[in-house]
Design a protein around this motif. Structure first.
Motif, PDB file in Angstrom:
ATOM      1  N   ILE A  31      47.493  49.178 -19.728  1.00 45.53           N
ATOM      2  CA  ILE A  31      48.475  49.770 -20.655  1.00 45.53           C
ATOM      3  C   ILE A  31      47.871  50.939 -21.426  1.00 45.53           C
ATOM      4  N   PRO A  32      46.651  50.820 -22.014  1.00 47.66           N
ATOM      5  CA  PRO A  32      46.070  51.986 -22.694  1.00 47.66           C
ATOM      6  C   PRO A  32      45.896  53.188 -21.759  1.00 47.66           C
ATOM      7  N   LEU A  33      45.545  52.966 -20.491  1.00 44.12           N
ATOM      8  CA  LEU A  33      45.399  54.070 -19.550  1.00 44.12           C
ATOM      9  C   LEU A  33      46.746  54.680 -19.204  1.00 44.12           C
ATOM     10  N   LEU A  34      47.768  53.846 -19.037  1.00 45.46           N
ATOM     11  CA  LEU A  34      49.098  54.341 -18.707  1.00 45.46           C
ATOM     12  C   LEU A  34      49.710  55.138 -19.854  1.00 45.46           C
ATOM     13  N   LYS A  35      49.252  54.909 -21.070  1.00 43.82           N
ATOM     14  CA  LYS A  35      49.758  55.649 -22.238  1.00 43.82           C
ATOM     15  C   LYS A  35      48.986  56.948 -22.474  1.00 43.82           C
ATOM     16  N   ASN A  36      47.965  57.175 -21.659  1.00 40.18           N
ATOM     17  CA  ASN A  36      47.153  58.391 -21.775  1.00 40.18           C
ATOM     18  C   ASN A  36      47.514  59.320 -20.615  1.00 40.18           C
ATOM     19  N   LEU A  37      48.263  60.392 -20.892  1.00 41.57           N
ATOM     20  CA  LEU A  37      48.782  61.250 -19.823  1.00 41.57           C
ATOM     21  C   LEU A  37      47.699  61.977 -19.045  1.00 41.57           C
ATOM     22  N   THR A  38      46.504  62.061 -19.594  1.00 40.05           N
ATOM     23  CA  THR A  38      45.428  62.741 -18.860  1.00 40.05           C
ATOM     24  C   THR A  38      44.956  61.923 -17.663  1.00 40.05           C
ATOM     25  N   VAL A  39      45.140  60.617 -17.714  1.00 40.92           N
ATOM     26  CA  VAL A  39      44.736  59.754 -16.595  1.00 40.92           C
ATOM     27  C   VAL A  39      45.905  58.972 -15.999  1.00 40.92           C
ATOM     28  N   SER A  40      47.031  58.945 -16.678  1.00 38.72           N
ATOM     29  CA  SER A  40      48.175  58.161 -16.219  1.00 38.72           C
ATOM     30  C   SER A  40      48.916  58.889 -15.105  1.00 38.72           C
ATOM     31  N   PRO A  88      39.050  48.889 -17.499  1.00 40.16           N
ATOM     32  CA  PRO A  88      38.868  50.039 -18.399  1.00 40.16           C
ATOM     33  C   PRO A  88      38.002  51.149 -17.815  1.00 40.16           C
ATOM     34  N   TYR A  89      37.199  50.843 -16.809  1.00 43.25           N
ATOM     35  CA  TYR A  89      36.182  51.791 -16.347  1.00 43.25           C
ATOM     36  C   TYR A  89      36.506  52.406 -14.991  1.00 43.25           C
ATOM     37  N   LEU A  90      37.661  52.063 -14.409  1.00 46.58           N
ATOM     38  CA  LEU A  90      38.031  52.589 -13.097  1.00 46.58           C
ATOM     39  C   LEU A  90      39.364  53.322 -13.179  1.00 46.58           C
ATOM     40  N   PRO A  91      39.560  54.346 -12.359  1.00 51.07           N
ATOM     41  CA  PRO A  91      40.886  54.957 -12.268  1.00 51.07           C
ATOM     42  C   PRO A  91      41.928  53.914 -11.873  1.00 51.07           C
ATOM     43  N   ILE A  92      43.154  54.121 -12.322  1.00 50.54           N
ATOM     44  CA  ILE A  92      44.211  53.143 -12.083  1.00 50.54           C
ATOM     45  C   ILE A  92      44.366  52.846 -10.592  1.00 50.54           C
ATOM     46  N   LYS A  93      44.364  53.889  -9.764  1.00 53.61           N
ATOM     47  CA  LYS A  93      44.539  53.698  -8.320  1.00 53.61           C
ATOM     48  C   LYS A  93      43.379  52.885  -7.738  1.00 53.61           C
ATOM     49  N   THR A  94      42.151  53.223  -8.112  1.00 54.17           N
ATOM     50  CA  THR A  94      40.981  52.506  -7.584  1.00 54.17           C
ATOM     51  C   THR A  94      41.005  51.038  -7.978  1.00 54.17           C
ATOM     52  N   PHE A  95      41.338  50.769  -9.240  1.00 57.31           N
ATOM     53  CA  PHE A  95      41.377  49.394  -9.736  1.00 57.31           C
ATOM     54  C   PHE A  95      42.370  48.560  -8.951  1.00 57.31           C
ATOM     55  N   ASN A  96      43.549  49.115  -8.673  1.00 58.79           N
ATOM     56  CA  ASN A  96      44.569  48.356  -7.957  1.00 58.79           C
ATOM     57  C   ASN A  96      44.240  48.196  -6.481  1.00 58.79           C
ATOM     58  N   ILE A  97      43.510  49.146  -5.904  1.00 59.43           N
ATOM     59  CA  ILE A  97      43.023  48.964  -4.532  1.00 59.43           C
ATOM     60  C   ILE A  97      42.071  47.767  -4.475  1.00 59.43           C
ATOM     61  N   ILE A  98      41.174  47.677  -5.464  1.00 62.01           N
ATOM     62  CA  ILE A  98      40.233  46.548  -5.519  1.00 62.01           C
ATOM     63  C   ILE A  98      40.979  45.227  -5.683  1.00 62.01           C
ATOM     64  N   LEU A  99      42.049  45.229  -6.493  1.00 63.15           N
ATOM     65  CA  LEU A  99      42.782  43.992  -6.767  1.00 63.15           C
ATOM     66  C   LEU A  99      43.510  43.446  -5.540  1.00 63.15           C
ATOM     67  N   ILE A 100      43.711  44.261  -4.520  1.00 65.16           N
ATOM     68  CA  ILE A 100      44.334  43.759  -3.295  1.00 65.16           C
ATOM     69  C   ILE A 100      43.385  42.833  -2.540  1.00 65.16           C
ATOM     70  N   THR A 133      44.816  42.248 -25.374  1.00 60.88           N
ATOM     71  CA  THR A 133      43.556  42.074 -26.106  1.00 60.88           C
ATOM     72  C   THR A 133      42.942  43.410 -26.498  1.00 60.88           C
ATOM     73  N   GLN A 134      42.842  44.311 -25.541  1.00 59.78           N
ATOM     74  CA  GLN A 134      42.203  45.600 -25.814  1.00 59.78           C
ATOM     75  C   GLN A 134      42.979  46.379 -26.871  1.00 59.78           C
ATOM     76  N   GLY A 135      44.311  46.338 -26.802  1.00 58.56           N
ATOM     77  CA  GLY A 135      45.126  47.029 -27.802  1.00 58.56           C
ATOM     78  C   GLY A 135      44.958  46.448 -29.198  1.00 58.56           C
ATOM     79  N   ILE A 136      44.827  45.121 -29.277  1.00 56.61           N
ATOM     80  CA  ILE A 136      44.623  44.480 -30.581  1.00 56.61           C
ATOM     81  C   ILE A 136      43.325  44.958 -31.213  1.00 56.61           C
ATOM     82  N   PHE A 137      42.262  44.998 -30.413  1.00 56.00           N
ATOM     83  CA  PHE A 137      40.979  45.468 -30.941  1.00 56.00           C
ATOM     84  C   PHE A 137      41.041  46.951 -31.326  1.00 56.00           C
TER      85      PHE A 137
END
Length: 491
Positions: A66-75, A194-206, A307-311
């Motif tokens: 969610i924090p990455l999706l709200k950041n247009l530079t990486v979203s 938090p440390y991977l591009p959104i596309k890379t992270f979701n490729i790993i999650l498959i 969790t990350q947003g709360i912190f």
């Protein structure tokens, strides 16, 4: 499956005598020597719970993404997500998870436990594939809805699968694997997201659901109970031989017990409405529904999803990503402790302590946000407090209200209504989760984070009152004793 075995001596043929009747199924054991080799049994339980790990990755997905999706530079999105869109991205999972259990019970009966779990991970593969290319919010809604369907199926079928392959002596330990694998999956998302591009992270999650599908399909059998129910007696015997460490005589004797149990369950098959025919089953449903409702009203999904947003909002001195990883590690450690404590201290005691601990943690967190947001005070000197609060909350949740409502539920209902009761309870659990997750943002706008966490604190203390007043101790009691307590016959 009620039949089982405890300890097997070196001379297998003299190890276990099974006494079976249509009204009663018991196992008599004589302990003379070594225990059976449970290597394959533990392997089967671990591979089955890779699906629970997959659920954990989806539950933890929103916290870093969610924090990455709200950041247009990486979203990849074409606009900044609104608060309403953020709420729906979080809440589509529990909404679909409320639907999943209703179909899961039918799948488990028609296709078997094994095929149902294989079907259950397919939505995750599709969902994470969608996330790789998602460029608009509706695709994220679809992805989260698919994850929720998978969660609903797996949460319903995994306990059923593990319970039916385990022997009596290790059923409790194997049953605790689900919570442990879920929190490991959460940490996986917290640590990588938090440390991977959104596309890379979701490729790993498959990868995890694909690995589960291959291992479970090719190497792990369906449960002996379902195979007997499907008149596949030879396959059931082969499965039991593997699960009981290649002790053929033991497996043959246990197969007879399973046959009797299947016959009993088929002859006494009941519907959901049959729950309301006796005082004990009505009380069991009342307890089960309330326990999962209070579990959700503790605010657990807000903590897990955001969790990350709360912190970040709390302005803690450590990087929010690091704080989130710390809470993930704490979850794993706490979940590993639960099986060790539950038999010593009892489920009721742990539920009471859990409610009190969560209530205090949420109350202190609410006070922190009151000072920071409502009063505008300088809280830099106590910036560590939100970390401590969420760590305490996670510890006490994992020791009590996380796994134990499901464990208690499994002891309350007779076998002929357990499937229907479990599906209804799981659905109600996720209905509460949907409303809380979806409307947390609106609630925060109305009363602030201090008011929101304060309300969760109040709910936690109400849950303490409920457990203290209504929930009996079930640890160490037979099913007949529990039914007598629920029927008002004894305290």
């Amino acid at each position: 499956m009620e039949g089982g075995y405890k300890e097997v001596p070196a001379n297998e043929s003299q190890a276990v005598s099974f006494v079976s009747t249509k009204d009663n199924v018991t196992v008599q054991t004589m302990q003379h020597g070594t225990s059976t080799n449970r290597t394959f049994l533990y392997m089967a339980a671990c591979i089955a719970n890779l699906s629970s790990f997959v659920c954990g990755t989806s539950l933890g997905w929103t916290s870093p993404e969610i924090p990455l999706l709200k950041n247009l530079t990486v979203s990849p999105l074409d606009h900044v997500m609104t608060g309403s869109e953020e709420g729906w991205v979080g809440s589509f999972l529990p909404l679909a998870a409320a639907i999943g259990p209703l179909g899961a019970a039918i799948l488990a009966d028609k296709l078997g436990r094994k095929k149902s779990l294989l079907v259950g991970v397919i939505p995750f593969i599709v969902a994470y594939s969608i996330n790789i290319f998602a460029a608009n919010v509706p695709l994220l809604y679809l992805s989260r809805f698919l994850c929720g369907l998978g969660v609903g199926i797996i949460f319903t079928v995994v306990p059923m699968y593990v319970g039916e392959i385990a022997d009596d002596e290790v059923r409790g330990a194997l049953g605790s694997f689900m919570q442990l694998f879920i929190v490991i999956g959460l940490l996986f998302s917290y640590a990588l997201g938090p440390y991977l591009p959104i596309k890379t992270f979701n490729i790993i999650l498959i990868s995890p659901p694909v690995i589960f599908f291959v291992l479970f399909f090719f190497f792990i059998p369906d449960t002996p109970y379902y195979l007997v129910k499907s008149a596949k007696h030879e396959e059931a015997l082969e499965a039991l031989i593997r699960l009981r460490g290649n002790l053929k005589t033991l497996a043959q004797k246990e197969l007879e017990v399973v046959k009797v149990q299947v016959e009993i369950d088929v002859n006494n098959k009941a519907s959901f409405m049959d729950i309301f025919k006796t005082k004990s089953t009505k009380m069991a449903l009342f307890l089960a529904l309330n326990l999962v409702a209070w579990q959700q009203l503790s605010g657990i999904n807000i903590v897990l999803f955001y969790t990350q947003g709360i912190f970040t909002d709390a302005g803690v001195p450590l990087a929010p990503e690091i704080c989130t990883i710390i809470t993930g590690v704490v979850q794993i450690a706490s979940s590993a402790l639960t099986p060790l404590l539950v038999e010593r201290l009892g489920k009721r005691f742990l539920l009471i302590q859990s409610a009190i601990g969560m209530g205090i943690a949420q109350g202190v967190l609410a006070f922190f946000f009151y000072l920071k947001d409502d009063k505008g005070s300088d809280v830099s000197s106590i910036g560590w407090l939100p970390i401590l609060c969420l760590v305490v909350f996670i510890i006490t949740y994992c020791l009590g209200f996380g796994p134990l409502p499901w464990a208690v539920m499994g002891e309350l209902f007779p076998g002929n209504v357990k499937s229907a009761a479990s599906s209804a309870t799981a659905s109600i659990c996720w209905v509460f989760g949907f409303f809380i997750t979806n409307y947390f943002g609106i609630l925060s706008n109305l009363v602030g984070k201090s008011g929101s966490f304060g309300l969760f604190s109040v709910f936690c203390f109400f849950s303490f009152g409920f457990v203290f007043k209504f929930v009996p101790e079930t640890s160490g009691k037979s099913f007949s004793e529990i039914q007598e307590i629920l029927g008002g016959g004894r305290k």
